[in-house]
Design a protein around this motif. Structure first.
Motif: not given
Length: 191
Positions: A87, A89, A124-125, A132, A145, A147, A182, A185
């Motif tokens: 995972t 970002q 999306k962030i 998020p 940006a 995840i 990126g 995470l």
């Protein structure tokens, strides 16, 4: 340690921990292991190497055909993590279109260059809060940006950025340019 595996001896930069002569190391994802016979910096021999050192080293039982660029060496007791999936970002820096599930560009992480597939666009962030957003996106584009869930197309070492930052950051390249960057995470290990 991040290792490039160029020439007759592995060379690379110690990113974390201390490498000592006489200890056992393992290279991942190659799986080759052996004992550190010697450590060299600038044609001088050292007993140990620390983070930031650029070294060449010999490993008993590991030949130049056993490892390749992008392999990472670590203590046998704490081997580098080979990622089945991870995972991340990501921030899309410049992409002529949109990024959707199935997109498979090349991820540049430490000395590895590995094609990886976007399996899922989780969220999306919000640029204002860094949190998020609730709606799952169909695509992401320049300036976004997000995840995301990523799967390497072949074995590669990836660490969580919070644990070992240099081994968990990456650039995504496609069409001769860096399209995104990126950090990892969470890793799902391959074994």
């Amino acid at each position: 340690y991040s290792i490039t595996g160029v020439g007759t001896v592995p060379v690379g930069r110690v990113e974390t921990g201390v490498m000592k002569k006489g200890e056992n190391v393992i290279f991942e994802p190659a799986g080759a292991s052996g004992e550190v016979k010697s450590i060299e910096m600038h044609h001088e021999v050292f007993e140990m190497a620390e983070p930031g050192d650029n070294i060449g080293f010999n490993v008993r039982g590991v030949g130049k055909n056993d490892i390749r660029r992008g392999d990472v060496a670590g203590h046998t007791s704490d081997a580098p993590t080979v990622a089945k999936e991870f995972t991340a970002q990501v921030v899309v820096l410049q992409h002529p279109g949109v990024i959707t599930v199935g997109y498979t560009p090349v991820f540049h992480c430490h000395t590895s260059q590995t094609a990886c597939t976007f399996l899922d666009l989780t969220s999306k962030i919000d640029p204002a809060t860094g949190q998020p957003l609730p709606d799952k996106p169909d695509f992401i584009k320049t300036g976004d940006a997000a995840i995301v869930q990523i799967k390497p197309t072949k074995p590669m070492v990836m660490e969580e950025a919070k644990n070992i930052p240099p081994m968990g950051r990456f650039a995504i390249r496609d069409m001769g340019q860096t399209v995104a960057a990126g950090l990892c995470l969470k890793v799902t290990p391959a074994k």
